[in-house]
Design a protein around this motif. Structure first.
Motif, PDB file in Angstrom:
ATOM      1  N   ILE A   1     -85.339  13.698   2.625  1.00 27.47           N
ATOM      2  CA  ILE A   1     -84.985  13.433   3.468  1.00 27.47           C
ATOM      3  C   ILE A   1     -84.927  12.469   5.342  1.00 27.47           C
ATOM      4  N   ALA A   2     -85.928  13.081   5.050  1.00 28.39           N
ATOM      5  CA  ALA A   2     -86.266  13.553   6.779  1.00 28.39           C
ATOM      6  C   ALA A   2     -87.687  13.091   7.177  1.00 28.39           C
ATOM      7  N   TYR A   3     -88.253  13.157   5.449  1.00 32.70           N
ATOM      8  CA  TYR A   3     -89.874  12.812   6.211  1.00 32.70           C
ATOM      9  C   TYR A   3     -89.466  10.789   5.135  1.00 32.70           C
ATOM     10  N   LYS A   4     -88.765  10.395   4.126  1.00 31.08           N
ATOM     11  CA  LYS A   4     -89.081   9.404   4.023  1.00 31.08           C
ATOM     12  C   LYS A   4     -87.576   8.603   4.332  1.00 31.08           C
ATOM     13  N   GLN A   5     -86.396   9.126   5.291  1.00 30.85           N
ATOM     14  CA  GLN A   5     -85.462   8.388   6.084  1.00 30.85           C
ATOM     15  C   GLN A   5     -85.668   6.739   6.592  1.00 30.85           C
ATOM     16  N   PRO A   6     -85.073   5.416   5.724  1.00 32.75           N
ATOM     17  CA  PRO A   6     -83.541   5.869   4.881  1.00 32.75           C
ATOM     18  C   PRO A   6     -84.251   6.129   3.814  1.00 32.75           C
ATOM     19  N   ILE A   7     -83.411   6.462   3.015  1.00 25.78           N
ATOM     20  CA  ILE A   7     -83.902   7.061   1.563  1.00 25.78           C
ATOM     21  C   ILE A   7     -82.702   6.931   0.960  1.00 25.78           C
ATOM     22  N   THR A   8     -82.834   6.162  -0.706  1.00 25.31           N
ATOM     23  CA  THR A   8     -81.699   6.710  -1.625  1.00 25.31           C
ATOM     24  C   THR A   8     -81.533   7.965  -2.207  1.00 25.31           C
ATOM     25  N   ARG A   9     -80.344   8.528  -2.092  1.00 25.18           N
ATOM     26  CA  ARG A   9     -79.974   9.518  -3.412  1.00 25.18           C
ATOM     27  C   ARG A   9     -81.481   9.589  -4.412  1.00 25.18           C
ATOM     28  N   MET A  10     -81.191   7.980  -5.499  1.00 30.48           N
ATOM     29  CA  MET A  10     -82.224   7.876  -6.445  1.00 30.48           C
ATOM     30  C   MET A  10     -83.678   7.884  -6.236  1.00 30.48           C
ATOM     31  N   GLU A  11     -84.364   7.377  -5.022  1.00 29.08           N
ATOM     32  CA  GLU A  11     -85.526   7.905  -4.704  1.00 29.08           C
ATOM     33  C   GLU A  11     -85.758   9.077  -4.393  1.00 29.08           C
ATOM     34  N   VAL A  12     -84.195   9.830  -3.616  1.00 28.61           N
ATOM     35  CA  VAL A  12     -84.925  11.801  -3.793  1.00 28.61           C
ATOM     36  C   VAL A  12     -85.299  11.652  -5.147  1.00 28.61           C
ATOM     37  N   ASP A  13     -84.258  11.733  -6.020  1.00 29.16           N
ATOM     38  CA  ASP A  13     -84.453  11.996  -7.247  1.00 29.16           C
ATOM     39  C   ASP A  13     -86.278  12.045  -8.310  1.00 29.16           C
ATOM     40  N   GLU A  14     -86.755  11.030  -7.846  1.00 28.52           N
ATOM     41  CA  GLU A  14     -87.421  10.368  -8.212  1.00 28.52           C
ATOM     42  C   GLU A  14     -88.451  11.387  -7.606  1.00 28.52           C
ATOM     43  N   ILE A  15     -88.844  11.986  -6.348  1.00 27.90           N
ATOM     44  CA  ILE A  15     -88.952  12.590  -6.084  1.00 27.90           C
ATOM     45  C   ILE A  15     -89.590  13.954  -6.589  1.00 27.90           C
ATOM     46  N   ARG A  16     -88.618  13.778  -6.383  1.00 32.67           N
ATOM     47  CA  ARG A  16     -88.092  16.131  -6.668  1.00 32.67           C
ATOM     48  C   ARG A  16     -87.800  15.529  -7.980  1.00 32.67           C
ATOM     49  N   GLY A  17     -87.473  14.801  -9.161  1.00 36.10           N
ATOM     50  CA  GLY A  17     -88.515  15.339  -9.808  1.00 36.10           C
ATOM     51  C   GLY A  17     -86.230  15.499 -11.312  1.00 36.10           C
ATOM     52  N   VAL A  18     -85.679  15.379 -10.630  1.00 36.96           N
ATOM     53  CA  VAL A  18     -84.595  16.534 -10.307  1.00 36.96           C
ATOM     54  C   VAL A  18     -83.414  15.474 -10.082  1.00 36.96           C
ATOM     55  N   GLN A  19     -81.705  15.992 -10.882  1.00 36.56           N
ATOM     56  CA  GLN A  19     -80.980  14.892 -10.283  1.00 36.56           C
ATOM     57  C   GLN A  19     -80.592  15.486  -8.331  1.00 36.56           C
ATOM     58  N   SER A  20     -80.322  15.408  -8.095  1.00 32.55           N
ATOM     59  CA  SER A  20     -79.791  15.663  -6.705  1.00 32.55           C
ATOM     60  C   SER A  20     -78.473  15.384  -5.771  1.00 32.55           C
ATOM     61  N   SER A  21     -78.413  14.748  -6.846  1.00 31.08           N
ATOM     62  CA  SER A  21     -76.251  14.217  -6.020  1.00 31.08           C
ATOM     63  C   SER A  21     -75.871  16.299  -5.545  1.00 31.08           C
ATOM     64  N   GLY A  22     -75.630  16.954  -6.022  1.00 33.82           N
ATOM     65  CA  GLY A  22     -75.129  18.095  -5.376  1.00 33.82           C
ATOM     66  C   GLY A  22     -75.940  18.361  -4.158  1.00 33.82           C
ATOM     67  N   SER A  23     -76.566  17.953  -3.913  1.00 29.80           N
ATOM     68  CA  SER A  23     -77.414  19.081  -3.003  1.00 29.80           C
ATOM     69  C   SER A  23     -77.036  17.712  -1.808  1.00 29.80           C
ATOM     70  N   VAL A  24     -77.570  16.569  -2.301  1.00 33.33           N
ATOM     71  CA  VAL A  24     -77.107  15.279  -0.802  1.00 33.33           C
ATOM     72  C   VAL A  24     -75.592  15.544  -0.239  1.00 33.33           C
ATOM     73  N   GLN A  25     -74.364  15.351  -1.921  1.00 33.78           N
ATOM     74  CA  GLN A  25     -73.403  16.040  -1.125  1.00 33.78           C
ATOM     75  C   GLN A  25     -73.348  17.693   0.160  1.00 33.78           C
ATOM     76  N   LYS A  26     -73.861  18.436  -0.459  1.00 37.32           N
ATOM     77  CA  LYS A  26     -73.319  19.794   0.542  1.00 37.32           C
ATOM     78  C   LYS A  26     -74.239  19.859   1.634  1.00 37.32           C
ATOM     79  N   LEU A  27     -75.339  18.515   1.880  1.00 40.19           N
ATOM     80  CA  LEU A  27     -75.954  18.323   2.902  1.00 40.19           C
ATOM     81  C   LEU A  27     -75.366  17.818   4.318  1.00 40.19           C
ATOM     82  N   ALA A  28     -74.528  16.204   3.746  1.00 42.96           N
ATOM     83  CA  ALA A  28     -73.603  15.078   3.834  1.00 42.96           C
ATOM     84  C   ALA A  28     -72.177  16.240   4.857  1.00 42.96           C
ATOM     85  N   ALA A  29     -71.915  17.131   4.149  1.00 34.65           N
ATOM     86  CA  ALA A  29     -70.605  18.262   4.144  1.00 34.65           C
ATOM     87  C   ALA A  29     -71.072  19.029   6.067  1.00 34.65           C
TER      88      ALA A  29
END
Length: 210
Positions: free
Chosen positions: A98-126
C-alpha cells in the motif's frame, strides 16, 4: 453444500469490498431474485440469533459481511489492546504494498500478494496506519487505500518521496522484492516492528490529547 453456506463463504472472503448481486448470481448459479432472497434469509437468521455476531449490510449495490453494532466497544478494546498490536508478516507485506502503490484497492493488493488480504487491511486500518483515500470510479466503487500521517510519523518519514523510487523497482515488484527493500530501507523501525512490533495506540491518544 447448501447455497446459504456458499453465500456466507463468499461474503466472508470478499471482506470489506463487498460483492454485487449479479456477481453472486453468477458464482452461485442462481437468478438474482433467488440470491437476494437468500441474503434476506441469512440476514434474518443473523438478526434473531444470539449465537452469531455477524450482520449483512447493503452498501450501494454491494453486500458486506460485518459485525453487529453492539460488538463495537469490544472490537475497539481489542484494537487498542497491547496483545493485538503485533503486526503479522502478512500485515507488514500488505502495508509495504500500500505504501508503494497507493492509492490502491484491496483487490489489487490481493493480486500482488497472491493471497486474500482483507484481514490485514482491516488490522492496518484499525491501527491507523492506512485509511480510505477515495473510491474507484465505476461498478462497485472499490475503496482506495493509502498510508496515514501516523504511518509517516511511525517510520520517521517527512513525505512519501523518501520511500525508494517505485519506478525503478516496478519489474521487481512482481517478485515481491520491494517488500524486502521496504524493510531494508527502514531496518531499525521494521526490526522493532517484526521482532517486538507494538504500535502504541494509547501513547498516540495521549499525544493527541496534549
Amino acid at each position: 453444500m447448501n447455497k446459504s453456506s456458499e453465500l456466507e463463504a463468499l461474503l466472508f472472503v470478499v471482506g470489506d469490498e463487498g460483492i454485487g448481486l449479479e456477481e453472486l448470481s453468477y458464482l452461485l448459479n442462481l437468478p438474482t431474485e433467488a440470491v437476494y432472497q437468500l441474503i434476506q434469509e441469512l440476514q434474518g437468521r443473523y438478526q434473531v440469533s444470539e449465537q452469531t455476531a455477524l450482520n449483512i449490510l447493503e452498501v450501494g449495490n454491494h453486500f458486506v459481511l460485518t459485525t453487529k453494532r453492539e460488538f463495537a466497544p469490544l472490537l475497539k478494546k481489542y484494537a487498542q489492546s497491547p496483545l493485538a498490536n503485533r503486526l503479522s508478516q502478512a500485515a507488514l507485506e500488505t502495508l509495504a504494498i500500500i505504501a508503494y502503490k497507493q492509492p490502491i484497492t484491496r483487490m489489487e493488493v490481493d493480486e500482488i500478494r497472491g493471497v486474500q488480504s482483507s484481514g490485514s487491511v482491516q488490522k492496518l486500518a484499525a491501527r491507523q496506519l492506512i485509511e480510505e483515500k477515495g473510491r474507484v470510479e465505476g461498478p462497485g466503487r472499490a475503496i482506495l487505500y493509502g498510508t496515514t500521517s501516523y504511518f509517516m510519523d511511525y517510520f520517521g518519514l517527512k513525505d512519501l518521496a523518501e520511500l525508494p523510487d517505485i519506478q525503478s523497482m516496478e519489474s521487481e515488484l512482481e517478485e515481491e522484492l520491494p517488500l524486502d527493500l521496504f524493510f531494508d530501507c527502514y531496518q531499525e523501525e521494521i526490526s522493532e516492528t517484526v521482532e517486538a512490533t507494538e504500535i502504541d495506540l494509547s501513547s498516540q491518544e495521549r499525544n493527541e490529547e496534549q
